[in-house]
Each structure stands twice: as structure tokens, then as C-alpha cells.
Motif scaffolding. Sequence first.
Motif, PDB file in Angstrom:
ATOM      1  N   LYS A   1       5.112   1.255   6.921  1.00  0.00           N
ATOM      2  CA  LYS A   1       4.031   0.339   6.560  1.00  0.00           C
ATOM      3  C   LYS A   1       3.946   0.156   5.048  1.00  0.00           C
ATOM      4  N   HIS A   2       4.018   1.246   4.317  1.00  0.00           N
ATOM      5  CA  HIS A   2       3.960   1.177   2.854  1.00  0.00           C
ATOM      6  C   HIS A   2       5.230   0.538   2.289  1.00  0.00           C
ATOM      7  N   ALA A   3       6.375   0.901   2.880  1.00  0.00           N
ATOM      8  CA  ALA A   3       7.652   0.403   2.359  1.00  0.00           C
ATOM      9  C   ALA A   3       7.802  -1.101   2.577  1.00  0.00           C
ATOM     10  N   ILE A   4       7.353  -1.605   3.719  1.00  0.00           N
ATOM     11  CA  ILE A   4       7.500  -3.039   3.971  1.00  0.00           C
ATOM     12  C   ILE A   4       6.567  -3.838   3.059  1.00  0.00           C
ATOM     13  N   LEU A   5       5.380  -3.299   2.779  1.00  0.00           N
ATOM     14  CA  LEU A   5       4.492  -3.969   1.835  1.00  0.00           C
ATOM     15  C   LEU A   5       5.116  -4.025   0.443  1.00  0.00           C
ATOM     16  N   SER A   6       5.766  -2.943   0.046  1.00  0.00           N
ATOM     17  CA  SER A   6       6.442  -2.923  -1.252  1.00  0.00           C
ATOM     18  C   SER A   6       7.559  -3.958  -1.303  1.00  0.00           C
ATOM     19  N   ALA A   7       8.302  -4.082  -0.210  1.00  0.00           N
ATOM     20  CA  ALA A   7       9.387  -5.062  -0.153  1.00  0.00           C
ATOM     21  C   ALA A   7       8.833  -6.479  -0.235  1.00  0.00           C
ATOM     22  N   PHE A   8       7.743  -6.745   0.469  1.00  0.00           N
ATOM     23  CA  PHE A   8       7.115  -8.060   0.403  1.00  0.00           C
ATOM     24  C   PHE A   8       6.630  -8.354  -1.014  1.00  0.00           C
ATOM     25  N   CYS A   9       6.043  -7.343  -1.642  1.00  0.00           N
ATOM     26  CA  CYS A   9       5.531  -7.504  -3.006  1.00  0.00           C
ATOM     27  C   CYS A   9       6.670  -7.799  -3.980  1.00  0.00           C
ATOM     28  N   TYR A  10       7.736  -7.030  -3.902  1.00  0.00           N
ATOM     29  CA  TYR A  10       8.869  -7.221  -4.799  1.00  0.00           C
ATOM     30  C   TYR A  10       9.436  -8.632  -4.667  1.00  0.00           C
ATOM     31  N   GLY A  11       9.475  -9.139  -3.434  1.00  0.00           N
ATOM     32  CA  GLY A  11      10.083 -10.436  -3.198  1.00  0.00           C
ATOM     33  C   GLY A  11       9.216 -11.619  -3.580  1.00  0.00           C
ATOM     34  N   THR A  12       7.942 -11.381  -3.871  1.00  0.00           N
ATOM     35  CA  THR A  12       7.038 -12.500  -4.172  1.00  0.00           C
ATOM     36  C   THR A  12       6.314 -12.388  -5.510  1.00  0.00           C
ATOM     37  N   ILE A  13       6.362 -11.222  -6.149  1.00  0.00           N
ATOM     38  CA  ILE A  13       5.546 -10.981  -7.340  1.00  0.00           C
ATOM     39  C   ILE A  13       5.942 -11.884  -8.510  1.00  0.00           C
ATOM     40  N   ARG A  14       7.193 -12.340  -8.544  1.00  0.00           N
ATOM     41  CA  ARG A  14       7.652 -13.184  -9.657  1.00  0.00           C
ATOM     42  C   ARG A  14       7.261 -14.646  -9.477  1.00  0.00           C
ATOM     43  N   LYS A  15       6.803 -15.010  -8.313  1.00  0.00           N
ATOM     44  CA  LYS A  15       6.369 -16.399  -8.076  1.00  0.00           C
ATOM     45  C   LYS A  15       5.094 -16.390  -7.229  1.00  0.00           C
ATOM     46  N   PRO A  16       4.011 -15.890  -7.820  1.00  0.00           N
ATOM     47  CA  PRO A  16       2.755 -15.753  -7.068  1.00  0.00           C
ATOM     48  C   PRO A  16       2.222 -17.062  -6.523  1.00  0.00           C
TER      49      PRO A  16
END
Length: 215
Positions: free
Chosen positions: A165-180
Motif C-alpha cells: 500500500k505504501h509502495a504503490i502510493l510512492s510509485a504513483f507520487c514519483y510518476g506524477t509529482i513533476r507534472k501536478p
Amino acid sequence: MGNAEIIAGIKIPDSQMAKAVTELVRDTETDLLYNHSRRVFLFGAITGERKRLKYDPELLYVGTMFHDMGLFDSYASETERFEVDGANTARNFLKSYDIPERDVDDVWDSIALHTTPGIPQHKRPTVALVTAGVEMDVLGIAYHDFSDKEREEVCACHPRGLRFKHAILSAFCYGTIRKPGSTFGNVKADVLERMDPTYKRENFTEIIMGSAWDS
């Protein structure tokens, strides 16, 4: 036929195209997201069998395996939603194969819409089942519609890990944080709001009230 990989009663597609999909995704994605994508296929296919839907396992496989590719730099655009990036990647991949345009469109929709609740279940099976698999694996939707044996066999072959659960949220964050800006109106806004202290969620009503129209 004897060498077919079968998990929880579901045969993993093993055509040349499916093998190429597996190789590409395996080489691109982390173990976390590769295993997640395979589980999404299996849970989606099991759902299709349970609901007696006429679905194409190969198209479902392509949709599920590509659904998170847009999270990775090599397939990410500067401004598009990651779902659209993944859908475009799948479409470009399918151009190398003799796939009818309608089927290519279904795969594109299945990826582009997989984080848009309320719509995919009304579309054709490829689209509906990619989302069903994602919702089961990430959100636990319809968890109890699967037997203990089905869940255990899927996760034995493609483990979630102790902190999925924590790891998938981190992956989602990494993939979108540069283009909020790409998260406006979709569920990834929730991810950035939780994980990026600098993120400011856009508000639909404020956009309306602040538009250039006089009234």
C-alpha cells in the motif's frame, strides 16, 4: 499447450505479441509494478470469467501490462496524464501487430480510463476488466468476490510484499509529482495531496469563478 502458465485457473497469454509485452514491461518497470500489473491481469480475467464476459485475454493482457508504463520517465510526456502516456505507449506498441483499430482503441481506453471511476464498467470488456483488476489490487474493491484460493494463488506467483500500500502510493507520487497539473480531476490528486507537502490541489469551482467571463 503443456508449457502454458496457468495461475488461479487463468492462462497467461503466450503469443509472440504477449511475450514481447512481458519482456518490455519486465525490462522497464520495477518488481513492484510488474507484479502489480500481472495481478491486475489475473484479477481482471477472473472477474471476466465470473461475470461470463466475452473478453479477449490478449487485449486484456496488453491493457493491464501497459497501464502503469506512463509512470516511468522513458514513456512519460511533460504534461499529459500518466494514464494517457501509458495508453499512447500501448497504441504505439500495437502498431507493430495486425490488430484491428477498434481493438487498439479499446486497449487505449482501458488504460486511459483506469483511474476514472464510474465509466469503465459501462464500456466493452477490455476496458471494464482492466479497471476491475486495478480496483481489486489497489483498492480491494470486490475483494470478497474472489475466493481465498484465488487470491492466495495470484499473490503467491506475484507477491504484493509487506508494504504494498505504501509502495504503490510512492510509485504513483514519483510518476506524477513533476507534472501536478495532470492530476486535476483524477485520483492522483489525492496521492500528491498526501505525499507532496508543496502540492496545492486545483479547485474546479475556483476555476469557474476565476475565469475571464463577466458572469
